[in-house]
Design an enzyme around this catalytic site. Sequence first.
Site, short mmCIF file in Angstrom:
data_model
loop_
_atom_site.label_atom_id
_atom_site.label_comp_id
_atom_site.label_asym_id
_atom_site.label_seq_id
_atom_site.Cartn_x
_atom_site.Cartn_y
_atom_site.Cartn_z
N ALA A 63 25.75 50.65 82.51
CA ALA A 63 26.13 51.79 83.51
C ALA A 63 27.16 51.38 84.35
CB ALA A 63 24.72 52.15 83.76
N GLY A 102 23.30 49.39 79.75
CA GLY A 102 23.66 50.80 79.08
C GLY A 102 24.50 50.40 77.86
N GLU A 105 22.49 49.70 75.20
CA GLU A 105 21.53 50.67 74.67
C GLU A 105 22.51 51.70 73.90
OE1 GLU A 105 20.33 51.43 78.91
OE2 GLU A 105 18.40 51.75 78.25
N GLU A 125 19.17 44.48 83.27
CA GLU A 125 19.00 45.45 84.17
C GLU A 125 18.09 44.65 85.36
OE1 GLU A 125 19.42 46.25 81.28
OE2 GLU A 125 20.30 48.36 81.02
N1 3HC Z 1 29.64 48.95 86.77
C1 3HC Z 1 30.61 48.92 87.91
N2 3HC Z 1 31.52 47.84 87.94
C2 3HC Z 1 31.13 46.76 87.12
C3 3HC Z 1 30.21 46.59 86.45
C4 3HC Z 1 29.37 47.71 86.11
N3 3HC Z 1 28.36 47.62 85.39
N4 3HC Z 1 30.24 45.22 85.67
C5 3HC Z 1 31.34 44.71 86.38
N5 3HC Z 1 31.93 45.63 87.25
C6 3HC Z 1 33.07 45.34 88.17
C7 3HC Z 1 32.69 43.96 88.93
O1 3HC Z 1 32.37 44.37 90.39
C8 3HC Z 1 34.32 43.45 88.98
O2 3HC Z 1 34.79 44.23 90.08
P1 3HC Z 1 36.05 43.65 90.94
O3 3HC Z 1 37.10 43.00 90.12
O4 3HC Z 1 36.46 44.71 91.88
O5 3HC Z 1 35.28 42.39 91.80
C9 3HC Z 1 34.81 43.61 87.79
O6 3HC Z 1 34.01 44.88 87.29
C10 3HC Z 1 34.99 42.35 86.91
O7 3HC Z 1 33.54 41.99 86.92
P2 3HC Z 1 33.28 40.30 86.78
O8 3HC Z 1 34.06 39.60 88.08
O9 3HC Z 1 31.69 40.14 86.94
O10 3HC Z 1 33.86 39.89 85.51
P3 3HC Z 1 33.34 38.67 84.51
O11 3HC Z 1 34.24 38.52 83.48
O12 3HC Z 1 33.27 37.52 85.27
O13 3HC Z 1 32.00 39.43 83.83
C11 3HC Z 1 30.41 40.83 83.21
C12 3HC Z 1 31.99 40.31 83.05
C13 3HC Z 1 29.60 39.83 82.05
C14 3HC Z 1 30.37 42.26 82.21
C15 3HC Z 1 29.86 41.10 84.54
O14 3HC Z 1 30.71 41.96 85.06
C16 3HC Z 1 28.44 41.77 84.42
O15 3HC Z 1 27.66 40.82 84.09
N6 3HC Z 1 28.31 43.07 84.74
C17 3HC Z 1 27.13 43.50 84.98
C18 3HC Z 1 26.66 43.95 83.68
C19 3HC Z 1 25.13 44.79 84.19
O16 3HC Z 1 24.37 44.51 84.82
N7 3HC Z 1 24.79 45.86 83.17
C20 3HC Z 1 23.93 46.61 83.35
C21 3HC Z 1 24.00 47.73 84.59
S1 3HC Z 1 22.71 48.69 84.88
C22 3HC Z 1 22.53 49.82 83.45
O17 3HC Z 1 23.38 49.57 82.55
C23 3HC Z 1 21.45 50.69 83.81
C24 3HC Z 1 21.18 51.38 82.21
O18 3HC Z 1 20.11 50.89 81.77
C25 3HC Z 1 20.96 53.04 82.35
#
Ligand code: 3HC
Length: 678
Positions: A63, A102, A105, A125
Site C-alpha cells: 500500500a 498489499g 495481497e 506490515e
Molecule cells: N509506500 C510509499 N512509499 C514507499 C513505499 C510504500 N509502500 N515503499 C517504499 N517507498 C518509498 C521510500 O520511502 C523511498 O522514498 P524516497 O526515495 O523518497 O526516500 C523509495 O520508495 C524507495 O524505497 P527504499 O529506499 O526503501 O528502496 P529499496 O530499494 O532499498 O527498498 C523496498 C525497496 C524493499 C520495497 C522497501 O522500500 C520497502 O520495504 N518498502 C515497504 C514495503 C512495505 O512495508 N509494504 C507494506 C506496506 S503496508 C500495506 O501494504 C498494507 C496493506 O496490507 C493494506
Amino acid sequence: MTSPIRTERHDNVLVVISDNPPVNALGQAVRAGLKDAIEEAMSDDGIEAVVIRCDGRTFFAGADITEFGKPPVGPNLPETLDTMEASDKPVVAAIHGTALGGGCEVALACHYRVAVPSAKLGLPEVKLGLIPGAAGTQRLPRLVGAEAALPLVVGGNPISAKKAQGIGLVDEIVGEDSLEADAIAFAKSKIGQPVPRASEGTANEDGVRDPDLFDRFRASQARKIRGFDAPNAAIEAVKAAGTMSYAEGVKKERELFTELMSGTQSAAMRHYFFAERAANKIDDVPKDTPLIPIEKVGVIGAGTMGGGISMNFLSAGIPVTILEMSQDALDRGTGTMRKNYENTAKKGRMTADQVEQAMGLLTPTLSYDDLADCDLVIEAVYESMDVKKEVFGKLDEVVKQGAILASNTSYLDVNEIAAATQRPGYVVGMHFFSPANIMKLLEVVRGEKTRGDVLATVMKLSKTIGKVAAVSGVCPGFIGNRMLSKRQGQANALIMEGANYWEVDEVLLDFGFPMGPFQMGDLAGIDIGWHRDPSKVTTVREALCAVGRFGQKAGKGFYDYDEARQRTPSDEVKQIIADFAAKEGKEQREISKNEIRERLLYPMVNEGAKILEEGMAQRASDIDVVWINGYGWPLYTGGPMFWAQTIGLDTIVEGLEKHGLPVSNYLRERAAGSGNFD
Ligand code: 3HC
C-alpha cells in the site's frame, strides 16, 4: 493525469501493467486503474485470461504508506482485490522484485502466481505496527496453511520465490528475463479450467486440527515480539482464518487492522520507516554526487571492533586487509573472525562455502605498506588521541591519494584527528557499534572539512554492508553516546539517592529496552578502563572492581550470575552503594518508578534538543534512528524525539523542572511553539 496502469493485448490475454515508480506502491490511482482494467477484461469476450505485472524495479511493494492517516479515497484495496478474484477468467500475477504487503495481497487475490527466481514475497506490515489489511491474513493461510502463514504474517520477513513455491504461494518459477512471455504462456494454459481462489482454499485446516499451533508459535517468538501489539494481532487474525468463515475472518482482520492503524505504535513505526530513509540523505550533498569506488578496504586493529568491522565488508564480498602490531594479535583476531563465521554456519545462516569465501577475501598483515592501495581504511585502535593521530599520520604517508581515511572513534574529536593528515577532506568518522558485524547502526561523523563525495560514498557503502547510517557532527560522544551519558549520569545519581540499581534497570526494561544501564555494565565488563589498583577507590565501579566484581565474565558484577547467566541482585553491591552514599552524605529516600523513568529519559530528550540546536544532527528523526538501532530504544515508540512529541514536549519540560534538571532554551521554545522538533 495519466493513469499509472496501462493494458496491452496479447491475443486473448490482457496484460495489465503498473508503472508507478519507485516501488509501484498501491496508491489510489493504481487501485482505480487496476479495478478498471479487470472490469475491462471481464466485459471483453475477446479476452480469456489476464496477466498483472509491473514496470520498473519491482512488483507492487505494498500500500502507499504516505496515504495512511489521510481520508481514504476509493476504490479501496480489498474491493479492488475482490473484483480481481471474482473473475472467472484466470488472472496471473507475474512477480519480479519484491511483492510486499498489499503487493503480496494482490498476488494472493490472483488465481495463479508466477515469479522470477530473484523475486521475494512477504507481508511486512508488522514492521509498520500493522497487519495485512486486504485479506492477506485470510487468503494466505487458506492457500498455504496456518503453519506456513504464521512466520510470514507475524515475522514480516520476505521469502525467496523458491521458498514461496515450496509452501504453495508461487505456482511456477519462470525465466529471469522472460517474465511477461512466460506468464502469458502460463495464463493461456489455464484458460477453460475452473479458477482456484485462495479465499476458497482449505489448507488452513492444519490450524483447526492442531489449535495449539498458535500458542506454540507465540511462545517461540516471545523475546522478539515483547512489547509489540501487531504480532499478537497477526496471530489472532491467522487463527481466525481457521475458526471463522472467510467473510467473518475478513471482518475480524479489518477490526484488528483499524485498531492498530489508529494506535500510537503504528504511527511510531511508520515514522521510523521514513526516518530511516531520510537519515541516509545529507541536506547539502546532492543526490547525484559522484561516488568514490570502494573495491578494497583496510582495517587497523584485529580486536573485537576491528574484527567485527572487517566481517561486514567480507560478508558483502569486499576484500579486506587487516593490520595488527604483532603476529599473535593478528592470529587471535582472524581466528575469532573465523570462529564467528563458523558459528553462524552451525546455526544454518551460512554455508561452509560462504565461510571460506568470506575468509578468502581477508588478507592479514603487519605492515602499513599493504594498505597503500586500499580505497578506504578504517582505524579501530585504542581510544587515545595521541595513538589515533600517530595512526592517521602514518596512513596519510602510505595510503594512495583519493582514498578515504575513517576513524571508528566513539567520542574523540574527528577534526583533530583529520588535522594529523594533509587530506582532512578525506577523513570521516565511521562509528560502528559492538558487536560490529551484528549491530545495525553506523554513526557517520562529519568533520568540518569532510568532503561531500566522501560522505555520499560512506552513506552508500553503509547500505551495501547492511547498516542503517545517520550523520552526526563533531561533538563529544556524537549523537548516541552524548545522550547516553546523560542517562548514565542520572542512573548513577539515582542509586546514590536511594533507588535500587535493579529497579533502575527494571524501569528501562519495562519501557522496552532490552537491558538497563547496570546490566549493560555487567555485560560490557565493569573493569573497562579500570586503573587496576584495588586500593584506589573513588567510584562505585572502582569499588566493584576492587572486590573482583568485573561483570558477567567473572560471574558477578552489579548482579550475581548463576551458570545459566541468570542474574540476581547482590547484597554486597547494595552495601557498597549504601557505604558510598553515606560517605558522600547523600540522603536516602524512596524513589518511585515514575521518577526513575522521567529522570532517565527526559534529560536524553533535552540533550537531543541541544544536539539539534547546535546542528550536530540534521533532523530530529536522525536521533531516533541512532537510538533505535544503536541502543535498543523500543521501535514501537518511534525513538526518543518522536516519543517526546507523543507524550508532549511540555510534559518533558515540566518533568525536568520538577526534578531540578536543566532545560535547554531550544526545548523550551519548541514546547511553547509547535510542540514538534521538525
Ligand atoms: N509506500 C510509499 N512509499 C514507499 C513505499 C510504500 N509502500 N515503499 C517504499 N517507498 C518509498 C521510500 O520511502 C523511498 O522514498 P524516497 O526515495 O523518497 O526516500 C523509495 O520508495 C524507495 O524505497 P527504499 O529506499 O526503501 O528502496 P529499496 O530499494 O532499498 O527498498 C523496498 C525497496 C524493499 C520495497 C522497501 O522500500 C520497502 O520495504 N518498502 C515497504 C514495503 C512495505 O512495508 N509494504 C507494506 C506496506 S503496508 C500495506 O501494504 C498494507 C496493506 O496490507 C493494506
